[in-house]
Design a protein around this motif. Sequence first.
Motif, short mmCIF file in Angstrom:
data_model
loop_
_atom_site.label_atom_id
_atom_site.label_comp_id
_atom_site.label_asym_id
_atom_site.label_seq_id
_atom_site.Cartn_x
_atom_site.Cartn_y
_atom_site.Cartn_z
N UNK A 1 34.60 4.96 79.26
CA UNK A 1 35.87 4.92 78.56
C UNK A 1 35.65 4.37 77.15
N UNK A 2 36.35 4.94 76.17
CA UNK A 2 36.20 4.51 74.80
C UNK A 2 37.56 4.13 74.26
N UNK A 3 37.63 2.92 73.69
CA UNK A 3 38.90 2.43 73.22
C UNK A 3 38.98 2.50 71.69
N UNK A 4 40.18 2.59 71.18
CA UNK A 4 40.40 2.75 69.75
C UNK A 4 39.97 1.50 69.00
N UNK A 5 39.13 1.65 67.97
CA UNK A 5 38.72 0.48 67.18
C UNK A 5 39.92 -0.27 66.62
N UNK B 1 34.21 7.32 62.54
CA UNK B 1 35.27 6.42 63.01
C UNK B 1 35.10 5.98 64.46
N UNK B 2 34.64 6.91 65.32
CA UNK B 2 34.55 6.59 66.74
C UNK B 2 33.12 6.60 67.26
N UNK C 1 31.06 5.60 70.97
CA UNK C 1 30.43 6.66 71.75
C UNK C 1 31.02 8.04 71.56
N UNK C 2 31.94 8.21 70.62
CA UNK C 2 32.53 9.53 70.38
C UNK C 2 32.35 9.91 68.92
N UNK C 3 32.07 11.19 68.65
CA UNK C 3 31.78 11.60 67.29
C UNK C 3 32.66 12.70 66.75
N UNK D 1 28.88 3.57 61.41
CA UNK D 1 28.68 4.33 62.65
C UNK D 1 28.21 3.45 63.80
N UNK D 2 27.59 2.31 63.49
CA UNK D 2 27.09 1.41 64.54
C UNK D 2 28.11 0.36 64.92
N UNK D 3 29.22 0.30 64.19
CA UNK D 3 30.23 -0.73 64.44
C UNK D 3 30.07 -1.95 63.57
N UNK D 4 29.04 -1.96 62.72
CA UNK D 4 28.80 -3.10 61.83
C UNK D 4 29.84 -3.11 60.72
N UNK D 5 30.37 -4.30 60.40
CA UNK D 5 31.38 -4.43 59.36
C UNK D 5 30.79 -4.10 57.99
#
Length: 731
Positions: free
Chosen positions: A338-342, A568-569, A573-575, A698-702
Amino acid sequence: MSYGIYTQEGIKKGLIHITDDESVITYIHHNMTRNYKNPEEKVQAEIFCKLILWYKYPVEKIGLYVPVTDGSTKKQADIFVYNDSNHTSPLVVIECKKEDVSEQEFAQATNQAFSYAHFTAGTIKYVWTTSGIKNAYFKFDKESSVRETVSDIPQHGIKKLSSYKYAYNGGTTASGQQLFPLAKVTESELTNIFKQAHQALWGGGELNPSEAFDELDKLIFCKIFDEKKDRDVGEPYDFQVIPVEPENNTEEAKAKAEAETNKRLLKRLTALYEEGRQIGERKNDPEIFKDNIKLNAAKARTVVSYLEGVDLLSTDLDSKGRAFETFMGSFFRGDFGQYFTPRNIVSFIVDSLPITNQSRVLDTSCGSGGFLLHALDKVRKAATQKYPNYKADIKQYQRWWPYWHDFAENNLFGIEINEQIARTAKMNMIIHDDGHTNVVASDGLVSPEVLQEKTGNLGFRKNSFEFIITNPPFGSVIKQTEKAYLHQYSLATKDVDWLNSASKAADRPSQSSEVLFIEQAEKYLADGGYLAIVLPDGILTNSSMQYVRDYISDTFRVVAVVSLPQTAFMATGAGVKSSVLFLKKYSKKEKEKRQVLRTSIQSSLLSESDNGIELFSLIAKKKKEIAKYNKLIKIAEANTPEEVQKRKDERQSMIDEFDEQIKNIKELLSESYEEQYKTSLIDYPVFMAIAEDIGFDATGKETGNNELLIVSEKLSKFIEAIENGNDSFFL
């Protein structure tokens, strides 16, 4: 810099010094420097300062990295607490481990501490193992093989220990022992607590990760409910390990006391759980936890040992919310995919909309509840701005509380198809001070009537929500053969092609879930209500999705399209390249007007325009020519096969030529239709924006930048102008 509360105070008091780059710590009295980058050293520094500042031991009575001869091996015990300043009479041995130590490693550390005690002079009375977020305290008896747990180690000069450690607002026992109040923790500490407690539950193989997650949720619920109960100062909390004192000093009595400690703890937890569930059922929320606590007493104690000293209610909302979501996100990605909205996208959408405490808000695929929680937080902040002195002024508090809490209890609604994730959304909201009552486990695409019947929640009414905020699952295909409700969706039906008189309406064999969620939103939204939805760009650009765009044009005013970056996602795990679409629902009368206009223009073009007349002429000529060639083929059948094939090839060439002409005419008619349809409507501006940097890569890094903040500020003003009937200020 982020230090524990005792480390911070220790620096102020001159007990320790830490370099600016946080690489080296100096224990000033001991004239000892250590590597502060070592995670265990951070825990040791906190415990060292705590011994002095809370337990009141003089620094002279504390030894660090004390040499111990363990058989033939020389080792160092982390901390010794002594009865004397000369360090000849040890009282407590303490073994420190890093926060993320496993249960097995924690047990090994306890064994090590007991080993140090065995090979040290016989005055040691207590053993303490700690990872900073978990503690275990024992009485030490060199002659006993059974380890007798106690609630704590004694403070300096205290002879009698209390049977419990944590009490409301602390307090002092008759013997003078200071009891601990619950403590606020940092986001990282709480994240580790959740992760370590979860790991401890399933690491041994008795539970799978999913079952462990459910059981941890139940105990977090118990913890929060326990904190909410009314207590006098000094009254103990139920959610803590309260060791039972053995009847005597025999091995049998000690073992019996340990078992009884666990048994009584589980009994208290079960009572908390049942009481909390009963209150939930009285509030018409029987589904918060359907099952009983399934943990055995020993496993329940393991979880409690991580959470017992934490003040969940008082810990900063953002910190505990982020901690739970970080832990939950990593678990669900691993176990459920499951992937949740950032969070940056969630806050952008909610902050752009004029949601108030009077708004009814729905997420039709709510996942862990991120959109609902941000809406709740928005209203709570508005309440605090309106009543800034609510903590000190009882009259303001009496207004502040219902301002946001009535919204949380009555106006927030969520639907989540996965039952476990739905329960998790409820828990997420409870951790955020509630708002869980109207989150239900159901397929978000069933009709509102079916949903009401299934859940018993009559709040899911058609045409009743001012805002729907959602990020539906992408790529899920709903098939007619699998879902009986699919035929109820107009977007699951192929309309008659106005340019093809031979076409007929027919059910599509399947439809993507994100398309259906657009139409489902229409059912729930009140006239003038807003839909903010994350959609794959294909819906906005692919020619095959024109019918979806036509539906949107008929049903909603397009308020804004905000393009998100490809990345964005990716961190979740979603592209899929996506955009956020903001839509405002038309009234039924306005929708019918637009549909009639659409049909009228199409009919007029077919019957009155030169292209329409030519289209019918070409179709008639094509039919006539086909009939002619069919006769020639019939005649040729009396001759050679080569003659037949020649006539067939000529027929196909003729058909291809007519089809090309017909195609060109249809394209001209479509262009004419689009132009006339647009010019026949009242023109309105659409807010368009492209956000290339949304605060993380893309990695989630700020990244240190978030263009969505600027977009949100401008979009919220644009929507405000629409609501005030003045939306031309951007033109």
